[in-house]
Design a protein around this motif. Structure first.
Motif, PDB file in Angstrom:
ATOM      1  N   LEU A  15      -9.628   2.931 -20.098  1.00 37.55           N
ATOM      2  CA  LEU A  15     -10.282   2.968 -18.747  1.00 37.55           C
ATOM      3  C   LEU A  15      -9.749   2.371 -17.628  1.00 37.55           C
ATOM      4  O   LEU A  15      -9.543   3.155 -16.648  1.00 37.55           O
ATOM      5  CB  LEU A  15     -11.872   2.708 -18.992  1.00 37.55           C
ATOM      6  N   GLU A  16      -9.085   1.094 -17.913  1.00 41.85           N
ATOM      7  CA  GLU A  16      -8.514   0.314 -16.806  1.00 41.85           C
ATOM      8  C   GLU A  16      -7.423   0.973 -16.457  1.00 41.85           C
ATOM      9  O   GLU A  16      -6.947   0.976 -15.068  1.00 41.85           O
ATOM     10  CB  GLU A  16      -8.048  -0.718 -17.219  1.00 41.85           C
ATOM     11  N   GLU A  17      -6.212   1.673 -17.128  1.00 43.22           N
ATOM     12  CA  GLU A  17      -5.269   2.443 -16.853  1.00 43.22           C
ATOM     13  C   GLU A  17      -5.604   3.775 -16.031  1.00 43.22           C
ATOM     14  O   GLU A  17      -5.026   3.767 -15.007  1.00 43.22           O
ATOM     15  CB  GLU A  17      -4.538   2.744 -18.048  1.00 43.22           C
ATOM     16  N   LYS A  18      -6.591   4.535 -16.366  1.00 42.57           N
ATOM     17  CA  LYS A  18      -6.933   5.504 -15.524  1.00 42.57           C
ATOM     18  C   LYS A  18      -7.575   5.174 -14.164  1.00 42.57           C
ATOM     19  O   LYS A  18      -7.063   5.643 -13.126  1.00 42.57           O
ATOM     20  CB  LYS A  18      -8.489   6.213 -16.133  1.00 42.57           C
ATOM     21  N   ILE A  19      -8.210   4.177 -14.121  1.00 39.75           N
ATOM     22  CA  ILE A  19      -8.746   3.590 -12.861  1.00 39.75           C
ATOM     23  C   ILE A  19      -7.658   3.095 -11.789  1.00 39.75           C
ATOM     24  O   ILE A  19      -7.542   3.360 -10.673  1.00 39.75           O
ATOM     25  CB  ILE A  19      -9.696   2.683 -13.016  1.00 39.75           C
ATOM     26  N   ALA A  20      -6.546   2.375 -12.588  1.00 40.87           N
ATOM     27  CA  ALA A  20      -5.407   2.010 -11.798  1.00 40.87           C
ATOM     28  C   ALA A  20      -4.585   3.228 -11.200  1.00 40.87           C
ATOM     29  O   ALA A  20      -4.103   3.096 -10.068  1.00 40.87           O
ATOM     30  CB  ALA A  20      -4.363   0.994 -12.748  1.00 40.87           C
ATOM     31  N   GLN A  21      -4.715   4.229 -11.714  1.00 36.44           N
ATOM     32  CA  GLN A  21      -3.845   5.480 -11.318  1.00 36.44           C
ATOM     33  C   GLN A  21      -4.657   6.210  -9.916  1.00 36.44           C
ATOM     34  O   GLN A  21      -3.838   6.699  -9.250  1.00 36.44           O
ATOM     35  CB  GLN A  21      -3.981   6.542 -12.164  1.00 36.44           C
ATOM     36  N   GLY A  41      -2.400 -10.653   5.586  1.00 38.80           N
ATOM     37  CA  GLY A  41      -3.549 -10.125   6.215  1.00 38.80           C
ATOM     38  C   GLY A  41      -4.747  -9.352   5.356  1.00 38.80           C
ATOM     39  O   GLY A  41      -4.947  -9.738   4.189  1.00 38.80           O
ATOM     40  N   PRO A  42      -4.970  -7.954   5.744  1.00 39.39           N
ATOM     41  CA  PRO A  42      -6.032  -7.386   4.846  1.00 39.39           C
ATOM     42  C   PRO A  42      -5.660  -7.272   3.592  1.00 39.39           C
ATOM     43  O   PRO A  42      -6.329  -7.280   2.415  1.00 39.39           O
ATOM     44  CB  PRO A  42      -6.007  -6.002   5.491  1.00 39.39           C
ATOM     45  N   MET A  43      -4.343  -6.992   3.298  1.00 37.88           N
ATOM     46  CA  MET A  43      -3.774  -6.760   1.905  1.00 37.88           C
ATOM     47  C   MET A  43      -4.141  -7.962   0.929  1.00 37.88           C
ATOM     48  O   MET A  43      -4.357  -7.940  -0.351  1.00 37.88           O
ATOM     49  CB  MET A  43      -2.279  -6.686   1.961  1.00 37.88           C
ATOM     50  N   ALA A  44      -4.124  -9.220   1.609  1.00 36.36           N
ATOM     51  CA  ALA A  44      -4.199 -10.604   0.734  1.00 36.36           C
ATOM     52  C   ALA A  44      -5.686 -10.620   0.210  1.00 36.36           C
ATOM     53  O   ALA A  44      -6.100 -11.190  -0.805  1.00 36.36           O
ATOM     54  CB  ALA A  44      -3.965 -11.814   1.649  1.00 36.36           C
ATOM     55  N   THR A  45      -6.620  -9.939   0.817  1.00 38.68           N
ATOM     56  CA  THR A  45      -7.901  -9.805   0.404  1.00 38.68           C
ATOM     57  C   THR A  45      -8.378  -8.859  -0.546  1.00 38.68           C
ATOM     58  O   THR A  45      -9.619  -8.556  -0.854  1.00 38.68           O
ATOM     59  CB  THR A  45      -8.973  -9.651   1.802  1.00 38.68           C
ATOM     60  N   LEU A  46      -7.522  -8.034  -0.940  1.00 42.40           N
ATOM     61  CA  LEU A  46      -7.790  -7.045  -1.998  1.00 42.40           C
ATOM     62  C   LEU A  46      -8.495  -7.283  -3.071  1.00 42.40           C
ATOM     63  O   LEU A  46      -8.859  -6.835  -4.007  1.00 42.40           O
ATOM     64  CB  LEU A  46      -6.723  -5.963  -2.110  1.00 42.40           C
ATOM     65  N   GLY A  47      -7.835  -8.645  -3.724  1.00 47.48           N
ATOM     66  CA  GLY A  47      -8.092  -8.991  -5.213  1.00 47.48           C
ATOM     67  C   GLY A  47      -7.492  -8.009  -6.290  1.00 47.48           C
ATOM     68  O   GLY A  47      -8.049  -8.016  -7.287  1.00 47.48           O
ATOM     69  N   ILE A  48      -6.252  -7.746  -5.840  1.00 45.61           N
ATOM     70  CA  ILE A  48      -5.450  -7.006  -6.941  1.00 45.61           C
ATOM     71  C   ILE A  48      -4.979  -7.852  -7.911  1.00 45.61           C
ATOM     72  O   ILE A  48      -4.311  -8.915  -7.821  1.00 45.61           O
ATOM     73  CB  ILE A  48      -4.284  -6.197  -6.375  1.00 45.61           C
ATOM     74  N   LYS A  49      -5.086  -7.341  -9.267  1.00 46.59           N
ATOM     75  CA  LYS A  49      -4.365  -8.223 -10.286  1.00 46.59           C
ATOM     76  C   LYS A  49      -3.134  -7.509 -10.722  1.00 46.59           C
ATOM     77  O   LYS A  49      -2.861  -6.289 -10.628  1.00 46.59           O
ATOM     78  CB  LYS A  49      -5.262  -8.300 -11.726  1.00 46.59           C
ATOM     79  N   MET A 299      -6.759   4.932  -0.966  1.00 47.56           N
ATOM     80  CA  MET A 299      -5.712   4.057  -0.296  1.00 47.56           C
ATOM     81  C   MET A 299      -6.250   2.570   0.311  1.00 47.56           C
ATOM     82  O   MET A 299      -6.782   2.591   1.122  1.00 47.56           O
ATOM     83  CB  MET A 299      -5.122   5.042   0.698  1.00 47.56           C
ATOM     84  N   MET A 300      -5.332   1.809  -0.374  1.00 52.44           N
ATOM     85  CA  MET A 300      -5.101   0.364   0.383  1.00 52.44           C
ATOM     86  C   MET A 300      -6.964  -0.230   0.585  1.00 52.44           C
ATOM     87  O   MET A 300      -6.966  -1.000   1.568  1.00 52.44           O
ATOM     88  CB  MET A 300      -4.481   0.439   1.707  1.00 52.44           C
ATOM     89  N   SER A 301      -7.611   0.000  -0.342  1.00 57.10           N
ATOM     90  CA  SER A 301      -8.827  -0.922  -0.613  1.00 57.10           C
ATOM     91  C   SER A 301      -9.075  -0.990  -2.109  1.00 57.10           C
ATOM     92  O   SER A 301      -8.491   0.057  -2.807  1.00 57.10           O
ATOM     93  CB  SER A 301      -9.999  -0.376   0.322  1.00 57.10           C
ATOM     94  N   SER A 302      -9.882  -1.630  -2.536  1.00 54.81           N
ATOM     95  CA  SER A 302      -9.967  -1.944  -4.175  1.00 54.81           C
ATOM     96  C   SER A 302     -11.502  -1.763  -4.449  1.00 54.81           C
ATOM     97  O   SER A 302     -11.737  -2.225  -5.663  1.00 54.81           O
ATOM     98  CB  SER A 302      -9.488  -3.427  -4.190  1.00 54.81           C
ATOM     99  N   CYS A 303     -11.986  -0.799  -4.091  1.00 56.50           N
ATOM    100  CA  CYS A 303     -13.403  -0.796  -4.532  1.00 56.50           C
ATOM    101  C   CYS A 303     -13.311   0.153  -5.935  1.00 56.50           C
ATOM    102  O   CYS A 303     -14.142  -0.323  -6.802  1.00 56.50           O
ATOM    103  CB  CYS A 303     -14.127   0.225  -3.521  1.00 56.50           C
ATOM    104  N   TYR A 304     -12.574   0.867  -6.058  1.00 59.24           N
ATOM    105  CA  TYR A 304     -12.209   1.531  -7.533  1.00 59.24           C
ATOM    106  C   TYR A 304     -11.862   0.567  -8.335  1.00 59.24           C
ATOM    107  O   TYR A 304     -12.357   0.492  -9.509  1.00 59.24           O
ATOM    108  CB  TYR A 304     -11.251   2.850  -7.244  1.00 59.24           C
ATOM    109  N   VAL A 305     -10.696   0.020  -8.275  1.00 56.09           N
ATOM    110  CA  VAL A 305     -10.153  -1.009  -9.338  1.00 56.09           C
ATOM    111  C   VAL A 305     -11.183  -2.097  -9.728  1.00 56.09           C
ATOM    112  O   VAL A 305     -11.142  -2.444 -10.871  1.00 56.09           O
ATOM    113  CB  VAL A 305      -8.824  -1.333  -8.976  1.00 56.09           C
ATOM    114  N   LYS A 306     -11.967  -2.476  -8.894  1.00 60.33           N
ATOM    115  CA  LYS A 306     -13.000  -3.640  -9.112  1.00 60.33           C
ATOM    116  C   LYS A 306     -14.179  -3.103  -9.522  1.00 60.33           C
ATOM    117  O   LYS A 306     -15.046  -3.994 -10.067  1.00 60.33           O
ATOM    118  CB  LYS A 306     -13.094  -4.516  -7.783  1.00 60.33           C
TER     119      LYS A 306
END
Length: 721
Positions: A15-21, A41-49, A299-306
């Motif tokens: 499921l994690e791999e799907k969401i990352a796609q 800037g805004p990229m630093a706040t995304l919380g991407i692992k 695109m360039m926000s992390s609502c899905y992945v989180k």
């Protein structure tokens, strides 16, 4: 791969791999990027692992074959299932060879050249490693205060639809897997992004569904009918709901009614923006609403992945929604041939040979020549090489003529106006001065301009907006030239010498202080890499202006929005029995624009005669032919754009005063006459009724055939059903 093979890959994914796609990240996140780790800037706040990056489906904004290959190699070494990345970028009006801005390309009325420009942009992008371009932008535009009008082809649904198709053909070709010189196109911004209140970017859009369908949706649909692979959501609301979370717009209309089965991507950060819009309480709800609506890539926000994993696990959404999105993304990767060749067309050697090559520059020069619009000419143009010229203005020697969204375009590679003119005039006969900066000036600059102007026979003024004054986030309430430029014109006018204004800008302007002061005005827009040479060809008669406006120039910003296909009122100003005051009018300015849709001058003249109909009656089974004779009544060869408009005299709902239905661009030699014939069908008379049925009404119509939306010969006919 076939459908079953793609499904097999999805079944192996966690499921994690799907969401990352479903997550698109900018290139600094990826190993191998030239800007790796520069996440600010805004990229630093995304919380991407790290695992999110390892399994991400696409990259934003990377370019260059070497870098793309490096990132793809590093990714494939770490991705468990070896699923390649998609590389996407904003290749809007050229990659490295920059063509005129799309609004200018629209003014060429040349679909073949428009397609060719997209083909060249695709070729340069593809060999540099790009797979998808975020173009064409087909939003219908009526408000020049909005900076992004430069990215559209204008105010007419029919014309925008034709250019949408041309751009998609140019970008994609006929087979993305086999033609490595093409890229997938992404039509944007769905939907109605071009109608923000007040002309302010990202602002509210508010209109009826009938108007949405009548004017704004047709160009998106045309792009999809041409096979466009992707759609981007818009930032604005549609019927009170932000487009990125608008289930009715996406699931019902785009996916259902239109049967679009390609990839839908949000604009930058638009999923998270559901929160400030006020329709989502937090990022979890934003993710829920976007995936339910049908957005495949965030695109360039992390609502899905989180948040999507938890939403699946707690039963808020069905995992099949995610599976469907992944399937569409993998299908696009397969269409591009990435599973067989993850590096696709990226080729460092070809990149050096082809990008910005002479052949591409020649096409850019030709399109720039055809995109400029001559707005005024008091017998001063074309110029003679023997005339001494004072070239004055902030754009006299300025490479900032590429315009917004020119990305990898280089000012150093750009032909400036001075570069073009010095090829036409002896060096001793051309004098150059800035006169002022774009928005500021000094007395010393003005004195220098006045000094050289005294030595010249004619003054060429190079004026306009910096590229930062239009484009995204480039909304302006005052769309006149900056005051310092108007003052420069006024002071030079005192010399009583012939003056020509060449305008570099991304929107129709209020030309007061210009049009009334100079002898000629050439609207050059942002003409691209070859702009200076193309303009010089026009100024000196080596090319004859043939551009025609595709967006009306307002008389005053107080008219905005002003457009040709407006509705009549119950008290029209031009009615035979109109009273002096109690009609729909301004008391202080005309109702009409300064220059209407379709307008443009030439160095020759054209006359229209013998307009005829093959029949006074049109039926669903029997079209009619509308013909006119067009004569070049001047002394040099020139191109004319013959335009066919219709008016539905009585409709079930109010119909526009005129609607463009067809056009034809022809070349005529002096004294030559050609008969131009259009076929008019019942289908072209259909419109959306109050119940949203798309159909025609029997009754009386008027066909207008002429050189622009204001002038033309009128012919009456009836639709019989």
């Amino acid at each position: 791969m076939n459908k079953h093979q793609l499904i097999s890959i999805i079944e192996q994914m966690t499921l994690e791999e799907k969401i990352a796609q479903l997550t698109q990240l900018a290139s600094p996140f990826f190993e191998g990027s030239d800007h790796e780790g520069q996440i600010t800037g805004p990229m630093a706040t995304l919380g991407i692992k790290e695992e999110d990056i390892r399994n991400s489906g696409s990259v934003l904004g990377t370019s260059g074959a070497k870098e793309v290959i490096r990132i793809q190699q590093a990714h494939l070494n770490k991705n468990r299932l070896g699923i390649p990345l998609l590389f996407m970028a904003d290749v809007i009006h050229g990659y490295k060879t920059i063509f005129p801005i799309p609004l200018a390309i629209g003014c060429s009325w040349d679909l073949e050249l428009a397609e060719k420009s997209a083909e060249i942009a695709a070729k340069e992008a593809a060999i540099s490693g790009i797979h998808v371009t975020f173009a064409p932008m087909v939003d219908l535009v009526r408000d020049p205060r909005w900076g992004r009008v430069m990215e559209s082809t204008g105010e007419d649904p029919y014309l925008n639809s034709q250019f949408a198709r041309a751009f998609v053909r140019g970008f994609q070709g006929t087979n993305l897997k086999n033609d490595l010189n093409r890229v997938a196109a992404c039509v944007k911004h769905f939907a109605a992004y071009g109608a923000p209140e007040g002309g302010r970017d990202y602002n509210t859009v508010n209109m009826s569904e009938r108007q949405l369908r009548e004017s704004y949706l047709s160009a998106y649909k045309a792009a999809l009918d041409e096979g466009c692979e992707m759609v981007m959501t818009s930032f604005n609301t549609v019927d009170g709901i932000p487009a990125t979370g608008n289930k009715r717009l996406i699931r019902n209309l785009l996916r259902g009614e239109w049967e679009f089965d390609g990839v839908l991507i949000s604009d930058w950060g638009a999923v998270k923006e559901l929160i400030p819009h006020g329709v989502a309480e937090n990022e979890s709800e934003a993710a829920y609403k976007a995936i339910q609506a049908g957005v495949d890539i965030e695109m360039m926000s992390s609502c899905y992945v989180k948040n999507l994993k938890q939403l699946v696990e707690n039963g808020s959404i069905d995992e099949t929604l995610i599976d469907g999105a992944v399937f569409r993304i993998l299908s696009l990767k397969d269409k591009l041939g990435l599973f067989d060749n993850p590096y696709r067309g990226a080729d460092e050697k070809l990149e050096k040979e082809i990008v910005l090559c002479n052949e591409h520059r020649q096409i850019a020069h030709k399109l720039a020549t055809k995109s400029c619009v001559l707005l005024k000419n008091e017998a001063i143009l074309p110029l003679q090489p023997k005339q001494r010229v004072a070239l004055i203005g902030p754009f006299a020697q300025n490479g900032d003529i590429l315009g917004p969204w020119s990305w990898l375009g280089s000012k150093e590679d750009t032909i400036q106006l001075y570069d073009g003119i010095k090829l036409k005039v002896k060096s001793s006969d051309i004098f150059v001065a800035k006169g002022c900066e774009i928005e500021t000036g000094t007395e010393e600059q003005l004195d220098e301009a006045l000094t050289i102007a005294h030595q010249a026979d004619v003054i060429i003024l190079a004026l306009g907006e910096s590229s930062e004054m239009s484009g995204e986030a480039g909304s302006r309430a005052d769309i006149r030239l900056p005051e310092v430029q108007l003052q420069l014109i006024s002071r030079l006018k005192e010399l009583r010498k012939p003056m020509i204004a060449v305008l570099f800008n991304g929107r129709p302007l209020d030309l007061h202080g210009v049009i009334d002061q100079v002898d000629a005005v050439l609207e050059a827009w942002y003409p691209g890499t070859e702009g200076g040479g193309a303009i010089a060809d026009l100024l000196y008669g080596d090319a004859n202006p043939s551009g025609r406006l595709t967006m009306s120039f307002p008389y005053s910003v107080g008219q905005v929005p002003v457009y040709y296909n407006y509705f009549n009122t119950g008290r029209p100003k031009d009615a035979p029995d109109a009273q002096e005051r109690y009609v729909s009018q301004y008391l202080d300015i005309p109702n009409e624009p300064l220059f209407p849709f379709g307008f443009g001058l030439s160095y020759t003249t054209f006359s229209y005669s013998e307009a005829t109909l093959s029949s006074d009656y049109l039926t669903p089974e029997q079209p009619i032919q509308v013909s006119v004779q067009v004569t070049n009544s001047g002394e040099i060869a020139g191109e004319e754009v013959i335009q066919l408009y219709i008016r539905d005299v009585v409709g079930e709902v109010v119909r526009p005063i005129k609607e463009l239905k067809a056009f034809h661009k022809i070349m005529l030699h002096p004294g030559e006459t050609k008969t131009v014939t259009f076929t008019l069908t019942e289908e072209q008379l259909r419109y959306y009724h109050s119940d949203l049925q798309f159909k025609s009404d029997a009754g009386e119509f008027i066909a207008y055939i002429g050189p622009n939306s204001k002038e033309g010969l009128a012919l009456m006919f009836k639709l019989v059903k």
